[in-house]
Scaffold this active site. Structure first.
Site, mmCIF file in Angstrom:
data_model
loop_
_atom_site.group_PDB
_atom_site.id
_atom_site.type_symbol
_atom_site.label_atom_id
_atom_site.label_comp_id
_atom_site.label_asym_id
_atom_site.label_seq_id
_atom_site.Cartn_x
_atom_site.Cartn_y
_atom_site.Cartn_z
ATOM 1 N N CYS A 79 -45.830 -1.849 36.270
ATOM 2 C CA CYS A 79 -46.691 -0.760 35.809
ATOM 3 C C CYS A 79 -46.814 0.329 36.875
ATOM 4 O O CYS A 79 -45.829 0.966 37.198
ATOM 5 C CB CYS A 79 -48.045 -1.311 35.360
ATOM 6 S SG CYS A 79 -48.945 -0.147 34.289
ATOM 7 N N HIS A 201 -46.097 -5.241 31.323
ATOM 8 C CA HIS A 201 -46.740 -6.270 32.137
ATOM 9 C C HIS A 201 -46.150 -7.642 31.803
ATOM 10 O O HIS A 201 -46.568 -8.259 30.816
ATOM 11 C CB HIS A 201 -48.249 -6.293 31.884
ATOM 12 C CG HIS A 201 -48.982 -5.145 32.484
ATOM 13 N ND1 HIS A 201 -49.495 -5.175 33.761
ATOM 14 C CD2 HIS A 201 -49.283 -3.919 31.988
ATOM 15 C CE1 HIS A 201 -50.086 -4.022 34.020
ATOM 16 N NE2 HIS A 201 -49.950 -3.242 32.963
ATOM 17 N N GLU A 203 -46.781 -10.367 33.196
ATOM 18 C CA GLU A 203 -47.846 -11.367 33.338
ATOM 19 C C GLU A 203 -48.792 -11.389 32.142
ATOM 20 O O GLU A 203 -49.631 -12.290 32.028
ATOM 21 C CB GLU A 203 -48.631 -11.120 34.639
ATOM 22 C CG GLU A 203 -49.649 -10.004 34.594
ATOM 23 C CD GLU A 203 -49.071 -8.608 34.710
ATOM 24 O OE1 GLU A 203 -49.858 -7.653 34.845
ATOM 25 O OE2 GLU A 203 -47.832 -8.445 34.660
#
Length: 221
Positions: A79, A201, A203
């Site tokens: 990001c 993202h 994650e």
């Protein structure tokens, strides 16, 4: 050992939790000295480019990352951590780290450039009106230019979670290894030598995102 750079940007903790889930040892630190002996660095974060660059300079991570890249060690950006490895961001007219040639552009300016005729301009005004900024939510990513080994065992067209208002624009389009669409082509994965960056993202992207992190941990083998 994995190092996670903590420079007071958002979503640092979500990366930490993902590595804990993967049972991977890591060091999360605001101090570059703590990360000097790790094998791989994750450079995450959400937020403003100007603020992020200020924090990197205050902590000394700007110089640390420069040396890290010179030494050709693996770096994964997420990001805002993906965007500020480029030369310049329109967000706050910010000079960034300059590791990858390119700029970070506003969605709105890119939308305006992709409509050459009056009718298409009208269509794009409607498109801009209907699409919200930031680009937030799930979007599918198409691999290109040979992809990246960090997406091994991840299906082409998998969905990933995005939150961003600005768009990566590398000078060399061949560096783009995956893209999404949101009113324009959105580079989602860019790879340059030892640096791989993800606009989305991993994650926060479920099984596919965890696989990317696992591949990075294992060296993409």
């Amino acid at each position: 050992m994995i190092g996670i750079i903590d420079y007071n940007a958002g979503n640092i903790q979500s990366v930490k939790h993902s590595l804990e889930f993967l049972k991977t040892p890591f060091i999360l630190s605001k101090n570059p000295e703590d990360l000097k002996n790790v094998d791989r660095i994750i450079f995450p974060g959400d937020g403003d480019a100007t603020y992020a660059m200020e924090q990197l300079k205050i902590t000394g991570f700007d110089k640390f990352l420069k040396n890290w890249v010179i030494e050709k060690k693996p770096l994964l950006g997420i990001c805002i951590g993906a965007q500020i490895v480029f030369d310049y961001s329109e967000e706050g007219n910010t000079n960034c780290l300059g590791f990858i040639p390119g700029t970070i552009r506003r969605f709105s300016s890119l939308w305006e450039e992709t409509a050459p005729s009056p009718k298409e301009n009208e269509d794009h005004r409607m498109l801009e009106h209907n699409l919200k900024i930031p680009h937030m939510g799930w979007n599918d990513v198409t691999f290109c230019n040979g992809g990246t080994k960090l997406c091994k065992n991840v299906a082409d067209g998998s969905d990933f979670y995005f939150v961003h208002s600005y768009v990566i624009q590398p000078d060399d389009p061949h560096l783009i290894k995956g893209y999404a669409h949101y009113g324009t082509m959105v580079p989602a994965i860019v790879e340059y030598e030892n640096i791989t960056v993800f606009q989305f993202h991993p994650e926060k992207s479920g099984k596919a995102g965890l696989q990317i992190l696992k591949n990075f941990i294992e060296g993409g083998e």
